[in-house]
Design an enzyme around this catalytic site. Structure first.
Site, PDB file in Angstrom:
ATOM      1  N   SER A   4      -1.230   3.802   7.885  1.00  0.00           N
ATOM      2  CA  SER A   4      -0.552   3.657   6.609  1.00  0.00           C
ATOM      3  C   SER A   4      -0.548   4.875   5.905  1.00  0.00           C
ATOM      4  O   SER A   4      -0.101   4.945   4.533  1.00  0.00           O
ATOM      5  CB  SER A   4      -1.299   2.456   5.734  1.00  0.00           C
ATOM      6  OG  SER A   4      -2.573   2.673   5.530  1.00  0.00           O
TER       7      SER A   4
ATOM      8  N   THR B 119      -3.530   2.895   1.133  1.00  0.00           N
ATOM      9  CA  THR B 119      -3.117   4.191   0.555  1.00  0.00           C
ATOM     10  C   THR B 119      -4.728   5.045   0.491  1.00  0.00           C
ATOM     11  O   THR B 119      -5.725   4.246   0.257  1.00  0.00           O
ATOM     12  CB  THR B 119      -2.561   4.210  -0.783  1.00  0.00           C
ATOM     13  OG1 THR B 119      -1.424   3.775  -0.812  1.00  0.00           O
ATOM     14  CG2 THR B 119      -2.707   5.732  -1.614  1.00  0.00           C
TER      15      THR B 119
ATOM     16  N   THR C 110       0.309   8.151   1.012  1.00  0.00           N
ATOM     17  CA  THR C 110       0.573   6.841   1.747  1.00  0.00           C
ATOM     18  C   THR C 110       2.010   7.068   2.322  1.00  0.00           C
ATOM     19  O   THR C 110       2.670   7.691   2.137  1.00  0.00           O
ATOM     20  CB  THR C 110       0.730   5.744   0.753  1.00  0.00           C
ATOM     21  OG1 THR C 110       0.435   4.408   1.385  1.00  0.00           O
ATOM     22  CG2 THR C 110       1.447   5.968  -0.419  1.00  0.00           C
TER      23      THR C 110
ATOM     24  N   ARG D 200      12.624   3.252  -1.425  1.00  0.00           N
ATOM     25  CA  ARG D 200      11.518   2.763  -2.431  1.00  0.00           C
ATOM     26  C   ARG D 200      10.545   3.683  -2.661  1.00  0.00           C
ATOM     27  O   ARG D 200       9.800   4.405  -1.589  1.00  0.00           O
ATOM     28  CB  ARG D 200      10.993   1.445  -1.821  1.00  0.00           C
ATOM     29  CG  ARG D 200       9.952   0.798  -2.533  1.00  0.00           C
ATOM     30  CD  ARG D 200       8.519   1.179  -2.061  1.00  0.00           C
ATOM     31  NE  ARG D 200       7.673   0.230  -2.646  1.00  0.00           N
ATOM     32  CZ  ARG D 200       6.117   0.196  -2.784  1.00  0.00           C
ATOM     33  NH1 ARG D 200       5.917   1.459  -1.846  1.00  0.00           N
ATOM     34  NH2 ARG D 200       5.393  -0.426  -3.414  1.00  0.00           N
ATOM     35  N   VAL D 201      10.083   3.849  -3.793  1.00  0.00           N
ATOM     36  CA  VAL D 201       8.858   4.656  -4.280  1.00  0.00           C
ATOM     37  C   VAL D 201       7.800   3.668  -4.942  1.00  0.00           C
ATOM     38  O   VAL D 201       8.237   2.892  -5.683  1.00  0.00           O
ATOM     39  CB  VAL D 201       9.153   5.871  -5.134  1.00  0.00           C
ATOM     40  CG1 VAL D 201       8.113   6.427  -5.748  1.00  0.00           C
ATOM     41  CG2 VAL D 201      10.135   6.892  -4.542  1.00  0.00           C
ATOM     42  N   GLY D 202       6.632   3.668  -4.392  1.00  0.00           N
ATOM     43  CA  GLY D 202       5.377   2.981  -4.967  1.00  0.00           C
ATOM     44  C   GLY D 202       4.627   3.614  -6.043  1.00  0.00           C
ATOM     45  O   GLY D 202       5.076   4.559  -6.621  1.00  0.00           O
ATOM     46  N   ASP D 203       3.662   3.197  -6.338  1.00  0.00           N
ATOM     47  CA  ASP D 203       2.949   3.684  -7.381  1.00  0.00           C
ATOM     48  C   ASP D 203       1.819   4.966  -6.910  1.00  0.00           C
ATOM     49  O   ASP D 203       1.760   5.781  -7.813  1.00  0.00           O
ATOM     50  CB  ASP D 203       1.561   2.700  -7.868  1.00  0.00           C
ATOM     51  CG  ASP D 203       0.693   2.492  -6.522  1.00  0.00           C
ATOM     52  OD1 ASP D 203       1.087   2.072  -5.275  1.00  0.00           O
ATOM     53  OD2 ASP D 203      -0.369   2.578  -6.751  1.00  0.00           O
TER      54      ASP D 203
ATOM     55  N   THR E 124      -4.705   1.391  -4.802  1.00  0.00           N
ATOM     56  CA  THR E 124      -4.422   1.072  -3.575  1.00  0.00           C
ATOM     57  C   THR E 124      -3.755  -0.320  -3.610  1.00  0.00           C
ATOM     58  O   THR E 124      -4.589  -1.298  -4.332  1.00  0.00           O
ATOM     59  CB  THR E 124      -5.049   1.257  -2.249  1.00  0.00           C
ATOM     60  OG1 THR E 124      -4.437   0.474  -1.006  1.00  0.00           O
ATOM     61  CG2 THR E 124      -6.631   0.496  -2.637  1.00  0.00           C
ATOM     62  N   GLY E 125      -2.793  -1.034  -2.994  1.00  0.00           N
ATOM     63  CA  GLY E 125      -2.319  -2.172  -3.195  1.00  0.00           C
ATOM     64  C   GLY E 125      -0.818  -2.176  -3.140  1.00  0.00           C
ATOM     65  O   GLY E 125      -0.069  -1.287  -3.066  1.00  0.00           O
TER      66      GLY E 125
ATOM     67  N   GLY F 236       2.378  -1.702  -4.925  1.00  0.00           N
ATOM     68  CA  GLY F 236       2.709  -0.559  -5.943  1.00  0.00           C
ATOM     69  C   GLY F 236       3.435  -1.158  -7.216  1.00  0.00           C
ATOM     70  O   GLY F 236       3.059  -0.644  -8.243  1.00  0.00           O
TER      71      GLY F 236
HETATM   72  N1  ASP Z   1       0.365   1.456  -3.329  1.00  0.00           N
HETATM   73  C1  ASP Z   1       0.914   1.697  -1.911  1.00  0.00           C
HETATM   74  C2  ASP Z   1       2.521   1.414  -2.434  1.00  0.00           C
HETATM   75  O1  ASP Z   1       2.674   0.524  -3.029  1.00  0.00           O
HETATM   76  C3  ASP Z   1       0.500   0.863  -0.945  1.00  0.00           C
HETATM   77  C4  ASP Z   1      -0.983   0.538  -0.655  1.00  0.00           C
HETATM   78  O2  ASP Z   1      -1.795   1.234  -1.131  1.00  0.00           O
HETATM   79  O3  ASP Z   1      -1.297  -0.573  -0.169  1.00  0.00           O
HETATM   80  O4  ASP Z   1       3.285   2.212  -1.855  1.00  0.00           O
END
Ligand code: ASP
Length: 321
Positions: free
Chosen positions: A79, A182, A200, A210-213, A233-234, A236
């Site tokens: 990941s 992440t 990540t 797509r852009v996450g957090d 992490t999780g 986003g």
């Molecule tokens: N936070 C990351 C995202 O949403 C993924 C993750 O950390 O699980 O891109």
């Protein structure tokens, strides 16, 4: 074979057995101990590299960058970096950010293709440009001009998994979210200089672009030299709408300890979303200027790697139910 965070521990003990990991009991320092904290079990070798780097170079910024390199370069970490999961079109697009608490400067890249170390490109954005964030082709062109080497990031293993996922589309909307995770790594040296980074491949099979957090300052990472740092992490989308890491640092500014601050932000998000925490998939860690660390998450398997001059260990943070 890819190693997901859930089955990484075996290979860590193997590394320790081979003597690859330093004997931290011998590296005690006088005064305040350096401290490195990272998400998931693959954060442990990363934090160990951070401590080694700090001991060699004395630079907390090098320590954060080279620690995160360990996860980015490891194809078994499915990941992050090389071997990370691709988007819905089978292309690996990486997100990362870097922040220095002493100067409050930061750099960030999103949707970066074909460069294995987005954390280094993010640091270079911070150090070599007047900007904070570069995305997509612009970020890749900047990386090229800075002399970074290109590399194919999609492994055969990930290509096969993606083909399998593709053959099952459209997916059952009730199915578990696809793989993600992440590395968020924050640290402090013995003088109290705090910095952090986050890297990540984001949610597996995400929409292209797509852009996450993770590359969003205040979302997946935030560092404030007066207070401390937090990382996430999780999912986003559930973190960035609440500026999760920023909110944690601001609670610590009021005197709250790192674990309570992480817990409080998760509870706030769950309240507003009107959902049980277990449906949110959001996990945080934090350190404060006093050298305390902590974390809280909604996923039972969430772990935090903690490395200081005395020990290197994996901890299970508070589970918010
Ligand atoms: N936070 C990351 C995202 O949403 C993924 C993750 O950390 O699980 O891109």
């Amino acid at each position: 074979m890819p190693i997901h965070r859930r089955d990484f521990t075996g290979s860590l003990s193997a590394l320790a057995g081979l003597g690859v990991l330093p004997n931290l009991a011998q590296s005690q320092e006088s005064g305040r101990s350096p401290l490195f904290v990272a998400t998931w079990n693959f954060g442990l070798p990363a934090c160990q590299k951070s401590l080694e780097t700090l001991q060699k170079s004395g630079s907390i910024l090098d320590a954060i960058e080279l620690g995160i390199h360990v996860a980015e370069a490891d194809v078994r970490v499915d990941s992050v970096g090389v071997g990370g999961a691709p988007n819905a079109q089978g292309v690996v697009q990486l997100d990362a950010c870097f922040m220095d608490g002493a100067t409050h400067k930061a750099g960030s890249v999103a949707g970066l293709e074909q460069y294995p170390h987005p954390i280094s490109v993010a640091r270079r954005v911070m150090e070599k440009t007047k900007h904070v964030m570069l995305v997509g082709q612009g970020a890749a062109e900047f990386a090229r001009l800075q002399g970074f080497e290109k590399q194919e990031l999609l492994t055969e293993e990930q290509r096969k998994k993606w083909m399998e996922w593709k053959s099952k589309q459209p997916a059952d909307p009730a199915a578990a979210p696809p793989n993600h995770d992440t590395i968020a790594l924050v640290g402090m040296d013995a003088s109290g200089h705090i910095a952090g980074g986050c890297s990540t491949s984001g949610l597996a099979y995400k929409l292209p672009g797509r852009v996450g957090d993770s590359p969003i300052l205040g979302g997946g990472l935030y560092v404030d030299g007066e207070v401390g740092a937090a990382g996430a992490t999780g999912i986003g989308e559930n973190i960035m709408r609440y500026c999760g890491s920023f909110a944690i640092v601001e609670l610590m500014r009021t005197g709250m300890d790192p674990t309570s601050a992480c817990k409080s932000v998760i509870e706030r998000i769950a309240r507003t979303e009107k959902k049980p925490p277990s449906e949110l998939h959001i996990n945080f860690l934090a350190i404060d200027k006093q050298g305390r660390w902590g974390g809280a998450g909604t996923d039972a398997e969430f772990q935090i790697a903690v490395v200081d001059s005395h020990s290197a260990r994996l901890e299970s943070p508070l589970l918010v139910k």
